[in-house]
Write an enzyme that holds these catalytic residues in place. Structure first.
Site, PDB file in Angstrom:
ATOM      1  N   ASP A  61     -13.972   3.895  14.827  1.00 11.17           N
ATOM      2  CA  ASP A  61     -13.064   2.770  14.581  1.00 11.17           C
ATOM      3  C   ASP A  61     -13.838   1.468  14.715  1.00 11.17           C
ATOM      4  O   ASP A  61     -15.033   1.478  15.045  1.00 11.17           O
ATOM      5  CB  ASP A  61     -11.859   2.822  15.539  1.00 11.17           C
ATOM      6  CG  ASP A  61     -12.259   3.040  16.996  1.00 11.17           C
ATOM      7  OD1 ASP A  61     -13.470   2.949  17.312  1.00 11.17           O
ATOM      8  OD2 ASP A  61     -11.381   3.300  17.823  1.00 11.17           O
ATOM      9  N   ASN A 128      -2.838   4.559  26.639  1.00 11.41           N
ATOM     10  CA  ASN A 128      -1.533   4.646  25.965  1.00 11.41           C
ATOM     11  C   ASN A 128      -1.482   5.842  25.021  1.00 11.41           C
ATOM     12  O   ASN A 128      -0.569   5.958  24.219  1.00 11.41           O
ATOM     13  CB  ASN A 128      -1.247   3.346  25.197  1.00 11.41           C
ATOM     14  CG  ASN A 128      -2.232   3.108  24.056  1.00 11.41           C
ATOM     15  OD1 ASN A 128      -3.170   3.882  23.865  1.00 11.41           O
ATOM     16  ND2 ASN A 128      -2.019   2.053  23.299  1.00 11.41           N
ATOM     17  N   HIS A 130      -3.639   6.585  22.637  1.00 17.33           N
ATOM     18  CA  HIS A 130      -4.192   6.418  21.289  1.00 17.33           C
ATOM     19  C   HIS A 130      -5.479   7.224  21.118  1.00 17.33           C
ATOM     20  O   HIS A 130      -6.170   7.549  22.084  1.00 17.33           O
ATOM     21  CB  HIS A 130      -4.389   4.933  20.927  1.00 17.33           C
ATOM     22  CG  HIS A 130      -5.531   4.242  21.592  1.00 17.33           C
ATOM     23  ND1 HIS A 130      -5.698   2.868  21.552  1.00 17.33           N
ATOM     24  CD2 HIS A 130      -6.583   4.701  22.319  1.00 17.33           C
ATOM     25  CE1 HIS A 130      -6.784   2.534  22.199  1.00 17.33           C
ATOM     26  NE2 HIS A 130      -7.343   3.617  22.679  1.00 17.33           N
ATOM     27  N   GLU A 135      -2.691   3.914  17.296  1.00 22.06           N
ATOM     28  CA  GLU A 135      -1.882   3.529  18.437  1.00 22.06           C
ATOM     29  C   GLU A 135      -0.566   4.315  18.449  1.00 22.06           C
ATOM     30  O   GLU A 135      -0.212   4.935  17.439  1.00 22.06           O
ATOM     31  CB  GLU A 135      -1.586   2.022  18.366  1.00 22.06           C
ATOM     32  CG  GLU A 135      -2.825   1.117  18.313  1.00 22.06           C
ATOM     33  CD  GLU A 135      -3.508   0.945  19.677  1.00 22.06           C
ATOM     34  OE1 GLU A 135      -3.273   1.754  20.592  1.00 22.06           O
ATOM     35  OE2 GLU A 135      -4.310  -0.011  19.815  1.00 22.06           O
TER      36      GLU A 135
HETATM   37  P1  PGA Z   1     -12.395   3.815  27.301  1.00 18.21           P
HETATM   38  O1  PGA Z   1     -11.442   3.745  26.042  1.00 18.21           O
HETATM   39  O2  PGA Z   1     -13.341   4.931  27.046  1.00 18.21           O
HETATM   40  O3  PGA Z   1     -13.071   2.479  27.336  1.00 18.21           O
HETATM   41  O4  PGA Z   1     -11.506   4.088  28.475  1.00 18.21           O
HETATM   42  C1  PGA Z   1     -10.871   4.928  25.567  1.00 18.21           C
HETATM   43  C2  PGA Z   1      -9.986   4.603  24.416  1.00 18.21           C
HETATM   44  O5  PGA Z   1      -9.290   3.569  24.460  1.00 18.21           O
HETATM   45  O6  PGA Z   1      -9.965   5.377  23.444  1.00 18.21           O
END
Ligand code: PGA
Length: 231
Positions: A61, A128, A130, A135
């Site tokens: 992404d 959350n 995602h 999302e």
């Molecule tokens: P993080 O993010 O590895 O920085 O916790 C994970 C994500 O949001 O997919």
């Protein structure tokens, strides 16, 4: 149950995941990679173990930020993994948020990924639920597209050292992710305990996109003991 849950003590987690991944990288692979805090220690370890010269890398992404911003996913992957490799991957491709026609850019990326497919997709797990920037609210067949960031995701940009704020990004769709031959979900830390429990226990649906992984035939969840405390 189609997923395999591997629970590893915190101190061994990066090495165990990196070793398993290095083994897979002995064959020519097309991989999709996440950025952020979770994979960072794995990238540090795998760089010393694996040869990526026959690997094609797709970045999962991208944030709607100017090139060079430290929170850009291409930038984080460069710093955390690519700069540490003795030989570069065969090809690295990513979504470019600075293209004039973002719809065409999403179409290009989706077609490039589909042309040969993905052998292995690594994913982080958002608090959350995602996956990439798919999302909550994202359907299982959602395509590669421009997205609005959830509030929680906007806040994570500060953690990643963003020089400015943004409310949008681009992501490989759940459709393309779910088409990957194999998926590894990386989950590390006590702050992921509740979302991992919900990923495995909630009804499958768009309220928590990670639940869709339970419908994929070949998923490995690599969790450290802190993240797996409630599963
Ligand atoms: P993080 O993010 O590895 O920085 O916790 C994970 C994500 O949001 O997919």
């Amino acid at each position: 149950m189609t997923y395999r849950l591997e629970i590893v003590p915190e101190e061994f987690w990066p090495g165990v995941v990196a070793t398993a991944w290095a083994e897979r990288l002995r064959t020519r692979l097309r991989v999709c990679l996440p950025t952020g805090a979770t994979p960072r220690p794995v990238y540090r370890e795998v760089a010393a173990l694996a040869d990526f010269s026959a690997t094609t890398v797709f970045v999962l992404d991208e944030f709607g930020l100017p090139a060079g911003d430290p929170a850009r996913c291409d930038q984080m992957l460069g710093t955390d993994l690519l700069s540490r490799l003795s030989a570069p991957p065969e090809l690295v491709d990513s979504l470019d948020p600075e293209k004039e026609d973002l719809v065409a850019e999403c179409r290009r990326y989706s077609a490039t990924v589909a042309d040969g497919g993905l052998d292995l997709t690594l994913l982080g797990l958002g608090r959350n639920g995602h996956l990439g920037l798919n999302e909550p609210g994202s359907r299982v067949d959602s395509p590669t597209r421009v997205v609005e960031l959830a509030d929680e995701t906007r806040r994570s940009l500060v953690r990643y050292g963003a020089r400015e704020a943004t409310d949008w990004g681009m992501t490989l769709g759940l459709r393309e992710i779910m088409a990957s031959e194999e998926i590894w979900l990386l989950v590390r830390g006590a702050h992921k305990t509740s979302v991992l429990r919900r990923t495995l226990g909630d009804p499958v649906g768009p309220h928590l996109p990670a639940t869709y992984l339970r419908e994929h035939p070949n998923v490995v969840i690599w969790a450290d003991e802190a993240a797996a405390a409630e599963v």
